[in-house]
Design a protein around this motif. Structure first.
Motif, PDB file in Angstrom:
ATOM      1  N   ASP A  39      40.861  39.752  41.182  1.00 33.37           N
ATOM      2  CA  ASP A  39      40.934  38.739  42.476  1.00 33.37           C
ATOM      3  C   ASP A  39      40.285  39.306  43.111  1.00 33.37           C
ATOM      4  O   ASP A  39      40.411  40.593  43.789  1.00 33.37           O
ATOM      5  N   LEU A  40      39.653  38.555  43.862  1.00 34.11           N
ATOM      6  CA  LEU A  40      38.123  39.886  44.205  1.00 34.11           C
ATOM      7  C   LEU A  40      38.037  39.247  45.437  1.00 34.11           C
ATOM      8  O   LEU A  40      37.036  39.662  46.397  1.00 34.11           O
ATOM      9  N   GLY A  41      38.827  38.192  45.512  1.00 31.15           N
ATOM     10  CA  GLY A  41      38.958  37.362  46.773  1.00 31.15           C
ATOM     11  C   GLY A  41      37.969  36.673  47.548  1.00 31.15           C
ATOM     12  O   GLY A  41      37.323  36.522  48.611  1.00 31.15           O
ATOM     13  N   SER A  42      37.294  36.195  46.197  1.00 28.90           N
ATOM     14  CA  SER A  42      35.310  35.353  46.403  1.00 28.90           C
ATOM     15  C   SER A  42      36.355  34.307  46.025  1.00 28.90           C
ATOM     16  O   SER A  42      37.174  33.573  45.285  1.00 28.90           O
ATOM     17  N   LYS A  43      35.257  32.936  45.600  1.00 26.60           N
ATOM     18  CA  LYS A  43      35.886  32.133  45.166  1.00 26.60           C
ATOM     19  C   LYS A  43      36.309  32.369  43.548  1.00 26.60           C
ATOM     20  O   LYS A  43      36.615  30.852  43.456  1.00 26.60           O
ATOM     21  N   SER A  44      35.783  32.709  42.824  1.00 26.73           N
ATOM     22  CA  SER A  44      35.677  32.786  41.455  1.00 26.73           C
ATOM     23  C   SER A  44      35.797  34.518  41.258  1.00 26.73           C
ATOM     24  O   SER A  44      36.246  35.373  42.047  1.00 26.73           O
ATOM     25  N   GLU A  45      37.062  34.198  39.591  1.00 27.58           N
ATOM     26  CA  GLU A  45      37.879  35.482  39.877  1.00 27.58           C
ATOM     27  C   GLU A  45      36.855  36.256  38.983  1.00 27.58           C
ATOM     28  O   GLU A  45      35.284  35.930  38.599  1.00 27.58           O
ATOM     29  N   GLY A  46      36.917  37.888  39.231  1.00 27.42           N
ATOM     30  CA  GLY A  46      35.810  38.726  38.004  1.00 27.42           C
ATOM     31  C   GLY A  46      36.349  39.133  36.897  1.00 27.42           C
ATOM     32  O   GLY A  46      38.221  39.113  36.636  1.00 27.42           O
ATOM     33  N   VAL A  47      35.556  39.433  35.584  1.00 23.94           N
ATOM     34  CA  VAL A  47      36.115  39.809  34.762  1.00 23.94           C
ATOM     35  C   VAL A  47      35.172  41.177  34.677  1.00 23.94           C
ATOM     36  O   VAL A  47      34.187  41.399  34.178  1.00 23.94           O
ATOM     37  N   LEU A  48      36.386  41.634  33.584  1.00 22.97           N
ATOM     38  CA  LEU A  48      35.866  42.686  33.157  1.00 22.97           C
ATOM     39  C   LEU A  48      36.181  42.990  31.704  1.00 22.97           C
ATOM     40  O   LEU A  48      37.351  42.954  31.674  1.00 22.97           O
ATOM     41  N   GLN A  49      35.355  44.192  31.221  1.00 20.23           N
ATOM     42  CA  GLN A  49      35.761  44.250  29.373  1.00 20.23           C
ATOM     43  C   GLN A  49      36.790  45.354  29.609  1.00 20.23           C
ATOM     44  O   GLN A  49      36.555  46.279  29.876  1.00 20.23           O
ATOM     45  N   ARG A  50      37.636  44.810  28.909  1.00 21.18           N
ATOM     46  CA  ARG A  50      38.895  45.923  28.962  1.00 21.18           C
ATOM     47  C   ARG A  50      38.834  47.674  28.032  1.00 21.18           C
ATOM     48  O   ARG A  50      39.149  48.916  28.745  1.00 21.18           O
ATOM     49  N   ASN A  73      28.265  33.600  35.375  1.00 24.52           N
ATOM     50  CA  ASN A  73      27.910  33.512  34.167  1.00 24.52           C
ATOM     51  C   ASN A  73      28.112  32.105  33.439  1.00 24.52           C
ATOM     52  O   ASN A  73      28.288  31.254  34.540  1.00 24.52           O
ATOM     53  N   GLU A  74      28.795  31.642  32.187  1.00 25.46           N
ATOM     54  CA  GLU A  74      28.447  30.550  31.982  1.00 25.46           C
ATOM     55  C   GLU A  74      30.329  30.141  32.602  1.00 25.46           C
ATOM     56  O   GLU A  74      30.229  28.513  32.355  1.00 25.46           O
ATOM     57  N   SER A  75      31.317  30.488  31.935  1.00 21.37           N
ATOM     58  CA  SER A  75      32.613  30.169  32.418  1.00 21.37           C
ATOM     59  C   SER A  75      33.026  30.211  33.919  1.00 21.37           C
ATOM     60  O   SER A  75      33.847  29.563  34.225  1.00 21.37           O
ATOM     61  N   GLY A  76      31.972  30.589  35.042  1.00 21.06           N
ATOM     62  CA  GLY A  76      32.220  30.280  36.332  1.00 21.06           C
ATOM     63  C   GLY A  76      32.655  31.684  36.618  1.00 21.06           C
ATOM     64  O   GLY A  76      32.509  32.005  38.125  1.00 21.06           O
ATOM     65  N   GLN A  77      32.920  32.240  35.658  1.00 26.98           N
ATOM     66  CA  GLN A  77      33.606  34.070  36.345  1.00 26.98           C
ATOM     67  C   GLN A  77      31.953  34.772  36.859  1.00 26.98           C
ATOM     68  O   GLN A  77      30.982  34.583  37.188  1.00 26.98           O
ATOM     69  N   VAL A  78      31.969  35.332  37.510  1.00 30.47           N
ATOM     70  CA  VAL A  78      31.972  37.317  37.780  1.00 30.47           C
ATOM     71  C   VAL A  78      32.236  37.998  37.286  1.00 30.47           C
ATOM     72  O   VAL A  78      32.593  38.323  37.316  1.00 30.47           O
ATOM     73  N   VAL A  79      30.971  38.775  36.816  1.00 28.17           N
ATOM     74  CA  VAL A  79      30.930  39.926  35.374  1.00 28.17           C
ATOM     75  C   VAL A  79      31.468  40.711  36.094  1.00 28.17           C
ATOM     76  O   VAL A  79      30.132  40.766  37.343  1.00 28.17           O
ATOM     77  N   VAL A  80      31.786  41.471  36.025  1.00 33.00           N
ATOM     78  CA  VAL A  80      32.103  43.045  36.807  1.00 33.00           C
ATOM     79  C   VAL A  80      31.677  43.895  35.847  1.00 33.00           C
ATOM     80  O   VAL A  80      32.616  44.483  34.607  1.00 33.00           O
TER      81      VAL A  80
END
Length: 355
Positions: A39-50, A73-80
């Motif tokens: 949860d980055l506080g933005s409209k979309s959640e961030g996704v990080l490679q494990r 990205n294509e799923s609407g997520q923020v890539v971090v």
């Protein structure tokens, strides 16, 4: 809308705008084998490679500092990523998508396994920021070799500015990512010393460096690394508060990496996992009370007396209101020794709908 959707929708927050390359701090709301959701506080959640944080022990609710690689990205997520975007001190170098980087130089170095010389700019929990010909890349702590460990004995401050021999193992021009390694640069002498050890050996050594990501330990002339996640069964935030250079520590050898020329060591493996005994306090169907610490699409994280609890979304009670900070009673459903947490079920105080 189902209960989980209503729950997530009800969590009001101030929306912030994120830009590519920006550093941000997020709260872990979901952990899977491949990805971590923040949860980055933005409209979309961030996704990080494990795999970027494979040496860190993380749990739901933890704060994590990351860099924005892609705003959507294509799923609407923020890539971090835990590493900053690669950038150069000069311009007019790479043309399209290059942002001033000699991409061909690094592509050739990767394909031909050419060794490059880099300078350490920064050290963090994930590894090192290294500059090569004006371009910045990342050397993960899982790729740190004997060469760096031997130099780390001079201290963290002296490590910054050191010149290292590295190879390129990953290139992503779209995300300006450049990943380095120190594998395959070990002398026969170093390899020979490593063969004096075997997995399971216990030994005493002296700490020669305290780094953000672990302890460098010298054992009779061989260098070993205790990752921060292998220091204690409990989470450790800052190793410098517990250890200092010249401290003697007892360790157990958990592996030998000849390509990196180092021993993999552990301190926590010398002691019994306290969770083993702690789990005996939570027999099935026991009623326990805990405080909700986090909510995600997977379920609800709960702080219990000395342990972490988790209520899966599939078992959430539609008549209950789940809020962070709220204390509630639950039923113990089981103990997950692998994830080191107690699985919970709703504690229903009414028989309505059950009979």
């Amino acid at each position: 809308m189902d209960i989980m959707g209503e729950l997530l929708a009800s969590q009001s927050k101030k929306i912030i705008t994120l830009n590519r390359g920006q550093q941000a701090e997020g709260t872990i709301v979901s952990i899977t084998e491949k990805e971590i959701t923040l949860d980055l506080g933005s409209k979309s959640e961030g996704v990080l490679q494990r795999r970027e944080v494979e040496t860190q022990e993380l749990k739901l609710g933890d704060q994590l500092k990351v860099f924005i690689s892609q705003t959507e990205n294509e799923s609407g997520q923020v890539v971090v990523s835990t590493t900053p975007q690669m950038r150069s001190s000069t311009s007019d170098r790479g043309g399209r998508g290059g942002r001033g980087i000699y991409w061909n130089k690094f592509i050739q170095a990767q394909s031909q396994k050419i060794k490059l010389k880099g300078t350490v700019l920064e050290v963090n929990k994930g590894g090192l920021i290294v500059e090569v010909d004006g371009a910045r890349g990342f050397l993960p702590n899982s790729q740190v070799g004997f060469e760096l460990l031997s130099k780390a004995s001079k201290g963290l401050q002296d490590l910054v500015g050191q010149t290292l021999s590295i190879t390129v193992i990953e290139i992503d021009q779209n995300d300006n990512r450049l990943i380095f390694s120190q594998r395959g640069q070990v002398s026969d002498e170093v390899k020979g010393k490593l063969k004096e050890f075997k997995t399971g050996d216990k030994a005493k050594g002296k700490i020669v460096a305290v780094l953000p990501f672990g302890l460098v330990v010298d054992i009779n002339g061989s260098e070993g690394l205790v990752f921060i996640s292998d220091v204690s069964w409990e989470k450790v935030e800052d190793l410098s508060t517990l250890y200092k250079v010249e401290d003697e520590v007892e360790v157990v050898v958990t592996g030998l990496d000849e390509e990196l020329g180092r021993l993999s060591l552990s301190i926590k493996q010398l002691a019994e996992d306290p969770f083993t005994k702690l789990s005996e306090k939570f027999p099935a169907d026991e009623v326990v009370k805990g405080e909700i610490t986090g909510i995600s699409e997977d379920g609800v994280s709960v702080k219990l007396d000395g342990a972490e609890g988790f209520l899966p979304s599939s078992k959430m009670d539609s008549d209950s209101k789940y809020e962070a900070g709220k204390s509630m009673s639950f039923l113990v459903d089981g103990v997950d020794t692998r994830k080191r947490r107690v699985t919970l079920a709703p504690f229903v105080t009414s028989t309505a709908g059950l009979i």
